[in-house]
Enzyme design. Structure first.
Site, PDB file in Angstrom:
ATOM      1  N   GLU A 113      52.347 114.081 -11.803  1.00 12.55           N
ATOM      2  CA  GLU A 113      52.940 112.814 -11.501  1.00 12.55           C
ATOM      3  C   GLU A 113      52.823 111.855 -12.473  1.00 12.55           C
ATOM      4  O   GLU A 113      52.167 112.242 -13.590  1.00 12.55           O
ATOM      5  CB  GLU A 113      52.061 112.021 -10.323  1.00 12.55           C
ATOM      6  CG  GLU A 113      52.535 112.464  -8.885  1.00 12.55           C
ATOM      7  CD  GLU A 113      53.748 111.517  -8.522  1.00 12.55           C
ATOM      8  OE1 GLU A 113      54.258 110.647  -9.496  1.00 12.55           O
ATOM      9  OE2 GLU A 113      54.048 111.296  -7.239  1.00 12.55           O
ATOM     10  N   ASN A 173      55.063 103.869  -4.574  1.00 17.00           N
ATOM     11  CA  ASN A 173      55.660 104.961  -5.612  1.00 17.00           C
ATOM     12  C   ASN A 173      56.342 104.079  -7.074  1.00 17.00           C
ATOM     13  O   ASN A 173      55.578 103.335  -7.600  1.00 17.00           O
ATOM     14  CB  ASN A 173      56.613 105.771  -4.871  1.00 17.00           C
ATOM     15  CG  ASN A 173      55.936 107.332  -4.866  1.00 17.00           C
ATOM     16  OD1 ASN A 173      54.996 107.718  -5.696  1.00 17.00           O
ATOM     17  ND2 ASN A 173      56.106 108.029  -3.868  1.00 17.00           N
ATOM     18  N   ASP A 206      60.788 109.099  -4.904  1.00 12.26           N
ATOM     19  CA  ASP A 206      59.321 109.031  -5.324  1.00 12.26           C
ATOM     20  C   ASP A 206      59.325 108.016  -6.834  1.00 12.26           C
ATOM     21  O   ASP A 206      59.461 106.980  -6.613  1.00 12.26           O
ATOM     22  CB  ASP A 206      59.119 110.438  -5.426  1.00 12.26           C
ATOM     23  CG  ASP A 206      57.384 110.830  -5.586  1.00 12.26           C
ATOM     24  OD1 ASP A 206      57.030 109.848  -6.165  1.00 12.26           O
ATOM     25  OD2 ASP A 206      57.028 111.759  -4.954  1.00 12.26           O
TER      26      ASP A 206
END
Length: 299
Positions: free
Chosen positions: A15, A159, A208
Site C-alpha cells: 500500500e 483511503n 482505493d
C-alpha cells in the site's frame, strides 16, 4: 495500456507508494507486516528495464522494519526522515533511520490506513476499523508542532488522499461510497466542504488509493478490479491501465522525470497459489508526469 510487473510477490498487503528525493527513490508499505519497503532510484531504473527487483540482501528492494505490527503510510519529512502512520497513531523517523513512536491515539479496534501531507506541512491520515464497520473510521491530523487532532469521523475505509498543486483542494476516497470526492482546504480549518467528484461504482473494482499528475488529473487504483483508472477534469474515465493482479491498492508517480506510475497490489485474504502476481509492485509510463513540487511533513 498494460502495467509491467517489476518485482516478485514480495508483500502481503502492499500500500501507500510515494516517490521522494528525500529518501532517494520509492517507498511503500507491507502494511500488515509492519514493514516499509524501499526501491532506490537505481533499482527503479533496473526494474523498468525488465529485470526483477529482489527482496533481500544485495537486491534493489530494502525491507525496513518498524516498531509496530502495522505501518499504513509513510511520507517524507523536511528534517530528512519520514513521518509514519502505524496501527494506532503516528511515528517520526529521523534522518539516521531511528523511528520514534508518538503516543497512541485510541484503544478501539481501529487502525490507520492511508494519508497525505497537507499544504501546511501537516500529516493527514484516515483510519478503518478491523472488519470495516460502517462509520467507525476517522481522519486524523498530525501538525508539525507534534499536536494531533481528530478532524472528523463517520468514515468507513478512509483511503486515497491527494492535494492539488495550488493547495486549495484535495481529492479523497472512502472506499464503500464508490466515489472520488473533493474537499476544500484551509490551514486553519483543514478539509471542509466535501462533495462528490465522480461515481465509479459502475466500474470493475472499488476505488482505493489515488494520486494526481502534473495537470491535476486523478489516477485511481481500483481494488478487486485489475486496473488503475485515469480520470479527466470532469471525472470521466480517460485511461485504463490493466494490472495483472486483482487487488490493486494504490499508485504514485515517480522516477527521475516523474513519468513512471508505480502501482501496489495486495495478497490480503488470498489463498496460496491464487492470483500469483498479487503482492508485486507494477509500473507503467502513461505519457504524463507527476507533480514537480513535493509536500513534506513540517513544510
Amino acid at each position: 495500456m498494460h502495467a509491467e510487473r517489476i518485482t516478485d510477490s514480495i508483500c502481503g498487503h502492499a500500500e501507500g507508494p510515494h516517490w521522494s528525493d528525500t529518501w532517494g527513490g520509492l517507498r511503500w508499505v507491507d502494511m500488515l507486516a509492519g514493514d516499509v519497503m524501499q526501491l532506490d532510484a537505481a533499482g527503479a531504473v533496473t526494474a523498468m528495464s525488465g529485470k526483477l527487483a529482489i527482496d533481500g540482501p544485495g537486491g534493489s528492494v530494502t525491507r525496513i522494519p518498524t516498531p509496530s505490527s502495522v505501518v499504513a503510510c509513510v511520507r517524507p519529512s523536511s528534517s530528512g526522515g519520514a513521518v509514519l502512520a502505524l496501527e494506532k497513531g503516528f511515528a517520526l523517523e529521523d534522518a539516521d533511520g531511528t523511528i520514534d513512536l508518538l503516543p497512541p491515539l485510541w484503544d478501539e479496534d481501529v487502525r490507520m490506513n492511508e494519508g497525505a501531507i497537507a499544504p501546511d506541512g501537516s500529516f493527514l491520515c484516515g483510519t478503518m476499523g478491523y472488519g470495516a464497520p460502517r462509520g467507525a473510521a476517522s481522519m486524523w491530523r498530525l501538525r508539525p508542532d507534534g499536536t494531533t487532532t481528530r478532524e472528523f469521523g463517520d468514515l468507513t475505509i478512509s483511503n486515497g488522499l491527494a492535494f492539488t498543486a495550488d493547495g486549495t483542494r484535495a481529492y479523497y476516497v472512502d472506499t464503500p461510497t464508490g466515489r472520488v470526492d473533493i474537499f476544500d482546504w484551509s490551514d486553519e480549518d483543514g478539509l471542509v466542504g466535501r462533495r462528490p467528484f465522480t461515481d465509479l461504482s459502475g466500474e470493475d473494482g472499488s476505488p482505493d488509493g489515488l494520486c494526481l499528475d502534473a495537470e491535476g488529473r486523478v489516477w485511481v487504483a481500483m481494488h478487486s478490479g485489475h486496473q488503475v483508472l485515469g480520470l479527466d477534469e470532469q471525472g470521466a474515465v480517460a485511461e485504463r491501465i490493466a494490472v495483472d493482479a486483482r487487488q490493486v491498492t494504490a499508485c504514485t508517480f515517480g522516477g527521475e522525470d516523474r513519468s513512471t506510475l508505480f502501482i501496489t497490489t495486495s495478497r490480503e485474504n488470498l489463498a496460496d497459489g491464487e492470483d500469483p502476481a498479487a503482492g508485486s509492485l507494477f509500473a507503467v509510463r502513461p505519457g504524463v508526469r507527476g507533480p514537480e513540487a513535493e509536500l513534506l511533513f513540517g513544510g
